[in-house]
Write an enzyme that holds these catalytic residues in place. Structure first.
Site, PDB file in Angstrom:
ATOM      1  N   LYS A  32      41.252 -21.409   0.692  1.00  0.00           N
ATOM      2  CA  LYS A  32      42.527 -21.168   0.168  1.00  0.00           C
ATOM      3  C   LYS A  32      42.843 -20.091  -0.938  1.00  0.00           C
ATOM      4  O   LYS A  32      43.543 -19.307  -0.909  1.00  0.00           O
ATOM      5  CB  LYS A  32      43.745 -22.310   0.449  1.00  0.00           C
ATOM      6  CG  LYS A  32      44.758 -22.235   0.159  1.00  0.00           C
ATOM      7  CD  LYS A  32      45.410 -23.705  -0.158  1.00  0.00           C
ATOM      8  CE  LYS A  32      45.178 -24.072  -1.381  1.00  0.00           C
ATOM      9  NZ  LYS A  32      45.925 -25.247  -1.970  1.00  0.00           N
ATOM     10  N   THR A  33      42.378 -20.527  -2.090  1.00  0.00           N
ATOM     11  CA  THR A  33      42.644 -20.023  -3.211  1.00  0.00           C
ATOM     12  C   THR A  33      42.142 -18.463  -3.229  1.00  0.00           C
ATOM     13  O   THR A  33      42.646 -17.509  -3.653  1.00  0.00           O
ATOM     14  CB  THR A  33      41.664 -20.871  -4.320  1.00  0.00           C
ATOM     15  OG1 THR A  33      42.186 -22.181  -4.541  1.00  0.00           O
ATOM     16  CG2 THR A  33      42.352 -20.129  -5.786  1.00  0.00           C
ATOM     17  N   ASP A 224      52.018 -21.402  -2.828  1.00  0.00           N
ATOM     18  CA  ASP A 224      50.815 -22.298  -2.457  1.00  0.00           C
ATOM     19  C   ASP A 224      51.396 -23.826  -2.570  1.00  0.00           C
ATOM     20  O   ASP A 224      52.523 -23.934  -2.649  1.00  0.00           O
ATOM     21  CB  ASP A 224      49.935 -22.249  -3.665  1.00  0.00           C
ATOM     22  CG  ASP A 224      48.328 -22.639  -3.332  1.00  0.00           C
ATOM     23  OD1 ASP A 224      48.302 -23.339  -2.475  1.00  0.00           O
ATOM     24  OD2 ASP A 224      47.696 -22.794  -4.373  1.00  0.00           O
ATOM     25  N   GLU A 225      50.641 -24.408  -1.798  1.00  0.00           N
ATOM     26  CA  GLU A 225      50.884 -25.835  -1.748  1.00  0.00           C
ATOM     27  C   GLU A 225      52.359 -26.149  -1.079  1.00  0.00           C
ATOM     28  O   GLU A 225      53.176 -26.889  -1.417  1.00  0.00           O
ATOM     29  CB  GLU A 225      50.813 -26.593  -2.820  1.00  0.00           C
ATOM     30  CG  GLU A 225      49.433 -26.429  -3.653  1.00  0.00           C
ATOM     31  CD  GLU A 225      48.385 -27.375  -3.155  1.00  0.00           C
ATOM     32  OE1 GLU A 225      48.516 -27.805  -1.850  1.00  0.00           O
ATOM     33  OE2 GLU A 225      47.232 -27.409  -3.582  1.00  0.00           O
ATOM     34  N   GLN A 255      47.709 -32.456   3.809  1.00  0.00           N
ATOM     35  CA  GLN A 255      47.387 -32.809   2.379  1.00  0.00           C
ATOM     36  C   GLN A 255      48.867 -32.986   1.842  1.00  0.00           C
ATOM     37  O   GLN A 255      48.898 -32.987   0.583  1.00  0.00           O
ATOM     38  CB  GLN A 255      46.492 -31.678   1.878  1.00  0.00           C
ATOM     39  CG  GLN A 255      45.277 -31.444   2.169  1.00  0.00           C
ATOM     40  CD  GLN A 255      44.368 -30.707   1.498  1.00  0.00           C
ATOM     41  OE1 GLN A 255      44.148 -30.748   0.270  1.00  0.00           O
ATOM     42  NE2 GLN A 255      44.054 -29.569   2.128  1.00  0.00           N
ATOM     43  N   ARG A 612      37.572 -34.066  -1.631  1.00  0.00           N
ATOM     44  CA  ARG A 612      37.271 -33.416  -2.614  1.00  0.00           C
ATOM     45  C   ARG A 612      35.874 -33.235  -3.077  1.00  0.00           C
ATOM     46  O   ARG A 612      35.320 -32.653  -3.645  1.00  0.00           O
ATOM     47  CB  ARG A 612      37.893 -34.239  -3.886  1.00  0.00           C
ATOM     48  CG  ARG A 612      39.433 -34.434  -3.904  1.00  0.00           C
ATOM     49  CD  ARG A 612      40.211 -33.233  -4.198  1.00  0.00           C
ATOM     50  NE  ARG A 612      40.652 -32.812  -2.612  1.00  0.00           N
ATOM     51  CZ  ARG A 612      40.927 -31.620  -2.173  1.00  0.00           C
ATOM     52  NH1 ARG A 612      40.799 -30.491  -3.125  1.00  0.00           N
ATOM     53  NH2 ARG A 612      41.186 -31.640  -0.834  1.00  0.00           N
TER      54      ARG A 612
END
Length: 780
Positions: A32-33, A224-225, A255, A612
């Site tokens: 994603k980043t 983002d998010e 998430q 993670r």
DNA sequence: TGCCCGGGTGTTTTT
DNA sequence: CACCCGGGCA
């Protein structure tokens, strides 16, 4: 264009789709980043002016890292001009430019949670209310959710439904408290965290020319998010994007873990309604984790009802099974985890930084910490009491704040008599009282005590005037002195340094060192600013500091095991991840057990924790644990049962039964518990159904700019949910006590306590979430 | 005015 | 258990 070659097909499509609204659903670890950074780089490569790009990230650290990565593609001189940061920091900056439009000073203070609660406390006291009923924590939460849903104090006061529910919860004056709080913040030239979003909305609503300017300035928006945005943030984005609609939101509904602070997963689920011609990209290939971890995480999250269909997969190796550890006590759990870390580290020749320990609540860090310390394993705790919340740091910062914005009431209260200068509580009370009567800030009162008829004697007046002169002297040099020089001089001449230097206790020494560290921080800031050739002022430093996150802590090259809550671990990755405290009532949290949507959020949290891990995830639990002082027995979390068994390795001691743990009242466990819970839920007074039904009409469908008025829903405050089911004066039926009448309601949901009078058995105080009450039709 | 002691209270999660 | 607050005392 080499950077495009580093992307897979769907990533590349998302990057290249420049114009119009788009949504990227990015599974955990799907790059994603990378997509965000390359998308921005791509924009710039295609001639977009960096100044016209606004990118909203979840932490400032993420923003910084993204900028650096973009710089490697387009160069630093371009990358530095992108507007990038958290919602809070970006809009704090904008509000600073526009402060006068809202009647705020440019140097407005940002109140942190402590400041807000302290102010609320004094307001509650001044209003003569009982702080046992009007608990600052609860009141603060209530005000916070009002702001996040853009309900002004006026609207709050005028809203009938709100009034009814506040009365039902025994706090009819909440509206007045909110009103007074907002007023006091305004007079102090202060905004709290929620204000930064709330006031931005006010700015855009009341100053269309300003909105217009920013709509045209920011031609390209990235968020983002997105799954963790709340209503206030959602509306800001919607307004800014309204003209160009070059909006790209990135997120993962699986998430979403911040609903407790108003985040609304519906924002992502409803994107298509707001932007019918949007383009959807799904990133489903996971590059982070082993097949085992990906599949295990998938098997867990599939238990959730509310989600966007996607298929996260990976071509990574299968990897090791998920390891389970079961300890007898919380301390033993710590030892087992530390031991396991030590062994892996030795066997695989790894650095400490390859490991992270994740937990549900901050309190769990203690046993982990102790075990690591005993084994001499270096570690670092993120979160908990942050550096900037320590008393000595807040004290010095309060001086800085007061110098930059003398109207800052909380800062004034903190330092007016620290170090002691003979201005006591009585005097402070008089100042506050007079300020309130004259509708002024306390500072304005002590500036002209006589004119404001402040009832003090000559000696006190002299001390006050000395203090005023002291602050003013520095206030005047704000514009001409570098941040560091000013900061150092203040620390010196206020006597704070001396005060702590003379304290030779270990705590005193530590405090002194902390102050030094803060001053070093200012020095770094000053030097950076000099290098950049931008403003090097103490008020700029303050603005930066107020919005730092735990995640923003400088990750120097040191080697250590990271300890943090799962919330704080969002967006991070580690080769080896330990998820500890997998016990019913802890994870999932006890408070989440009574409704489905809360439980689903806990499950998403577990999903975040698992994903993670790159190489291996280890899960641990303890059979017993100290919780607020006494020993409690714990059962394995239902989440353990929810992991597909193919991916888990159970230890030999797993099934050992504890003979005396049979009944904790409500402590069920395992899949059976899940089923029985599911079967019972419709009888729950706090049933999720009530909550969802309540929230549907509350969503302003198109989020039309003018419409700041939003009907408070259950999402605004947990109290509504309980008021829904059971209200004062209601006739109810209890399985054991029979019919009764609700005579008192107290506490916020889900801890709402009801006092019920049962003609057969007298008065009983019951927790609504456990008492299965049946509401009887009104017999009157 | 300042310190010490006892009692009450509270824990999800954070910008 | 740990923190905060208020009351009592020097």
């Amino acid at each position: 264009m080499s950077y495009l070659d580093e992307l897979n097909d769907s990533q590349r499509q998302a990057v290249q789709h420049i114009h119009g609204p788009s949504m990227v659903i990015a599974g955990a670890g799907s790059g994603k980043t990378r997509v965000l950074t390359y998308r921005i780089a791509h924009l710039i490569k295609n001639g977009v002016d960096p100044f016209s790009i606004l990118s909203l990230t979840f932490t400032n650290k993420a923003a910084k890292e993204m900028k650096e990565r973009i710089a490697t593609v387009v160069g630093y001189s371009e990358a530095r001009n992108i507007w990038m940061g958290t919602f809070h920091s970006v809009f704090a900056r904008i509000l600073r430019f526009e402060a006068d439009k809202l009647g705020y000073p440019k140097n407005f203070t940002i109140y942190d949670t402590q400041d807000s609660k302290s102010l609320l406390k004094s307001i509650i006291k001044e209003m003569g209310l009982d702080d046992k009923i009007y608990k600052p924590n609860v009141v603060f939460g209530r005000i916070s959710s009002a702001k996040n849903n853009l309900i002004s104090p006026r609207e709050y006061l005028d809203n009938k439904d709100v009034k009814i529910s506040d009365e039902a919860s025994g706090k009819p004056k909440l509206g007045e408290v909110y009103f007074a709080y907002a007023d006091r913040c305004f007079k102090a030239g202060a905004m709290d965290f929620d204000d930064l979003l709330y006031k931005t909305n006010v700015l855009f609503r009341d100053h269309p020319e300003s909105l217009h300017a920013y709509q045209h300035k920011f031609k390209y928006l990235l968020v983002d998010e997105y799954q963790d945005t709340n209503y206030a943030q959602y509306l800001i984005v919607r307004k800014l994007a309204a003209v160009n609609e070059n909006l790209c939101v990135v997120g993962d509904d699986a998430q979403s873990i911040y609903s407790f602070r108003g985040a609304n997963i519906q924002n992502i689920l409803n994107f298509k309604k707001d932007y019918p011609d949007y383009v959807l990209f799904k990133l489903e290939q996971n590059y982070r984790s082993t097949q085992t971890i990906v599949e295990a995480a998938n098997s867990v999250i599939s238990k959730n009802k509310d989600q966007i269909q996607k298929n996260v997969w990976t071509s990574n190796p299968e990897g090791e099974p998920i390891k389970l550890l079961r300890a007898n006590t919380d301390n033993e759990e710590g030892r087992m985890v530390a031991q396991s870390i030590f062994e892996s580290k030795m066997q695989e020749q790894l650095k400490e930084s390859a490991f992270a320990i994740l937990y549900r609540t901050n309190a769990q860090s203690r046993s982990m910490e102790e075990a690591l310390r005993k084994m001499n394993i270096p570690y670092k705790i993120f979160g908990g009491l942050s550096f900037y919340q320590r008393k000595e740091i807040k004290d010095l910062l309060a001086y800085f704040r007061l110098i930059c914005n003398p109207k800052d009431e909380e800062a004034l209260k903190r330092v007016i008599n620290y170090p002691a200068r003979g201005i006591g509580q009585t005097t402070i009370d008089k100042i506050i009282l007079t300020a309130r009567e004259k509708q002024k800030a306390p500072w304005e009162v002590i500036l002209e005590p006589a004119e404001n008829a402040l009832p003090i004697n000559k000696g006190t007046a002299a001390k006050l005037s000395e203090f005023v002169t002291f602050i003013q002297r520095f206030h005047h040099s704000l514009a001409i002195t570098s941040a560091y020089d000013l900061a150092f001089e203040v620390a010196q001449s206020a006597g704070i340094l001396k005060e702590l230097y003379t304290d030779k206790t270990p705590e005193g020494v530590a405090r002194y060192e902390n102050l030094q560290e803060l001053l070093n921080g200012v020095k770094d800031f000053s030097e950076q600013r000099k290098d950049l050739g931008t403003d090097d002022r103490l008020d700029d430093f303050l603005m930066d500091v107020a919005l730092l996150t735990d995640a923003d802590q400088v990750g120097d090259e040191e080697d250590f095991v990271s300890l943090m809550t799962i919330h704080a671990a969002k967006g991070l990755e580690f080769p080896y991840v330990y998820i500890v405290g997998l016990e019913e009532n802890l994870f999932p949290s006890q408070l989440s057990l009574s409704n489905r949507s809360d439980l689903e959020e806990e499950r998403r949290l577990f999903y975040v924790a698992l994903t993670r891990a790159e190489k291996q995830a280890t899960i641990s639990m303890a059979n017993t644990r100290y919780r607020w002082g006494n020993l409690t027995y714990c059962e394995p979390s239902r989440f353990i049962d929810e992991i597909d068994k193919n991916y888990v390795k159970f230890p030999p001691n797993w099934d050992r039964q504890l003979s005396d743990v049979s009944d904790l009242g409500f402590g069920n466990t395992g899949a059976g518990a899940w089923k029985s819970f599911g079967g019972k839920e419709s009888k729950e007074p706090n049933s999720y159904k009530t909550k969802e039904q309540a929230s549907v009409p509350s969503r302003t469908p198109a989020g039309i700019p003018k419409n700041l008025k939003r009907i408070p829903s259950s999402a605004d405050s947990s109290e509504y949910a309980s008021a829904d089911g059971v209200a004062l004066g209601m006739d109810v039926e209890h399985a054991r006590f029979g019919k009764g009448k609700v005579v008192k309601l107290e506490g916020a949901s889900p801890d709402t306590k009801a006092t019920i009078f049962f003609p057969g058995s007298g008065k009983k105080v019951l927790l609504l979430k456990f008492a299965k009450l049946k509401v009887l039709p009104d017999t009157a």
